[in-house]
Design a protein around this motif. Structure first.
Motif, mmCIF file in Angstrom:
data_model
loop_
_atom_site.group_PDB
_atom_site.id
_atom_site.type_symbol
_atom_site.label_atom_id
_atom_site.label_comp_id
_atom_site.label_asym_id
_atom_site.label_seq_id
_atom_site.Cartn_x
_atom_site.Cartn_y
_atom_site.Cartn_z
ATOM 1 N N GLU A 277 3.879 1.716 8.931
ATOM 2 C CA GLU A 277 3.669 3.132 8.390
ATOM 3 C C GLU A 277 2.440 3.552 8.164
ATOM 4 O O GLU A 277 1.896 4.426 8.323
ATOM 5 N N CYS A 278 1.441 2.901 7.559
ATOM 6 C CA CYS A 278 -0.051 2.905 6.994
ATOM 7 C C CYS A 278 -0.859 2.462 7.561
ATOM 8 O O CYS A 278 -2.357 2.151 8.013
ATOM 9 N N TYR B 264 0.822 -1.467 -0.124
ATOM 10 C CA TYR B 264 0.188 -0.069 0.048
ATOM 11 C C TYR B 264 0.664 1.291 0.174
ATOM 12 O O TYR B 264 0.266 2.249 -1.019
ATOM 13 N N CYS B 265 1.683 1.482 0.709
ATOM 14 C CA CYS B 265 2.921 2.833 0.823
ATOM 15 C C CYS B 265 3.917 2.792 0.780
ATOM 16 O O CYS B 265 5.076 3.036 0.561
ATOM 17 N N CYS C 292 1.412 -3.433 8.473
ATOM 18 C CA CYS C 292 2.341 -2.048 8.265
ATOM 19 C C CYS C 292 2.787 -0.860 9.633
ATOM 20 O O CYS C 292 1.630 -0.594 9.778
ATOM 21 N N GLN D 232 -1.873 -0.796 7.131
ATOM 22 C CA GLN D 232 -3.488 -2.267 7.033
ATOM 23 C C GLN D 232 -2.559 -2.922 6.848
ATOM 24 O O GLN D 232 -1.678 -3.667 7.152
#
Length: 206
Positions: free
Chosen positions: A21-22, A7-8, A19, A24
Motif C-alpha cells: 500500500e505505501c 506505517y499505513c 508494504c 515502505q
C-alpha cells in the motif's frame, strides 16, 4: 493474526518485505517515532568488567604512600684510640741540697759546679770579672773557644747557654742535637749531653 504495516496499517502479506500500500520496508524496520517523543538512546552492549579494571582507581584517588628514606650506610666507627698518657717531661737536673751539679767531660775530667760557671780553654779572666767559677777544658785540637759555655745552677735547676764561641754549642737529648744560642739559657735534664767543639759534657746531680 496477520501482520499489519507500521506505517499505513495495511494488512501485509505473509513473508513480504514491502508494504504494497505505501511501499515502505516492513521486515526488520523500526517504526517511526511519533512527533513529540525522543528516540530512546541506543543501548551499548554490556561488557564484563575485568577484576583488574575494577581495582584500578584514578590517579587522584590513589592514596599517597610515602617512600622510605634513602638508606645510607652508617659511618664506620673509628677505632678507639688507646688512651696513652703523654710521657711527662724529665725534670731539670736539679742541684743537690748544697746547690751543686756534676759535669763529666769526655776528656776524663769531672767538675762539680755551684752557682755560675764559665767553661772554655782559658775562662779564668772572664770568670773572675763576673764572679763565676772557671772550668778549664784541655783541648789540644783547639775546637773549644777560650770562653765557650756558661752553666748556671740555681733553685730552678740547671741551664746552659753559649758564650759566643767560634764553633758553637749543642745540647744533645734523646740522640737529637740542638744548637744553643748565645745569651739564651736552655734547661738541662738528667742524661743530657753538652757539646763544645769536639768535647762532650754529661750533666748529673752532684
Amino acid at each position: 493474526m496477520s501482520a499489519r504495516c507500521a506505517y499505513c496499517d495495511a494488512e501485509l502479506r505473509p513473508n513480504s518485505m514491502f508494504c504494497f500500500e505505501c511501499g515502505q520496508l516492513v521486515q526488520g524496520a523500526t517504526p517511526p517515532v511519533p512527533a513529540g517523543f525522543a528516540a530512546p538512546p541506543p543501548v551499548a552492549p554490556q561488557q564484563a568488567a575485568s577484576p583488574a579494571a575494577a581495582t584500578i582507581r584514578p590517579e587522584a584517588e590513589r592514596p599517597v604512600v610515602p617512600l622510605p628514606p634513602v638508606w645510607q650506610p652508617a659511618p664506620s666507627a673509628r677505632p678507639a684510640e688507646a688512651a696513652t698518657a703523654a710521657p711527662a717531661p724529665a725534670a731539670p737536673a736539679a742541684a743537690s741540697a748544697s746547690g751543686r751539679v756534676r759535669l763529666r767531660f769526655s776528656t776524663g775530667e769531672q767538675v762539680v759546679v755551684a752557682g755560675r760557671a764559665i767553661i772554655g780553654r782559658q775562662p779564668h779572666s772572664t770568670a773572675q770579672n763576673e764572679g763565676a767559677q772557671a772550668v778549664e777544658v784541655h783541648d789540644p785540637s783547639r775546637s773549644v773557644s777560650r770562653v765557650h759555655l756558661i752553666v748556671e745552677v740555681d733553685a730552678n735547676g740547671v741551664s746552659a747557654a753559649d758564650a759566643g764561641s767560634g764553633n758553637g754549642s749543642d745540647l744533645e737529648r734523646g740522640g737529637v742535637r740542638m744548637p744553643l744560642r748565645e745569651g739564651r739559657p736552655a734547661a738541662l735534664h738528667p742524661g743530657d749531653r753538652l757539646w763544645i767543639g769536639e768535647v762532650s759534657i754529661e750533666v748529673d746531680a752532684a
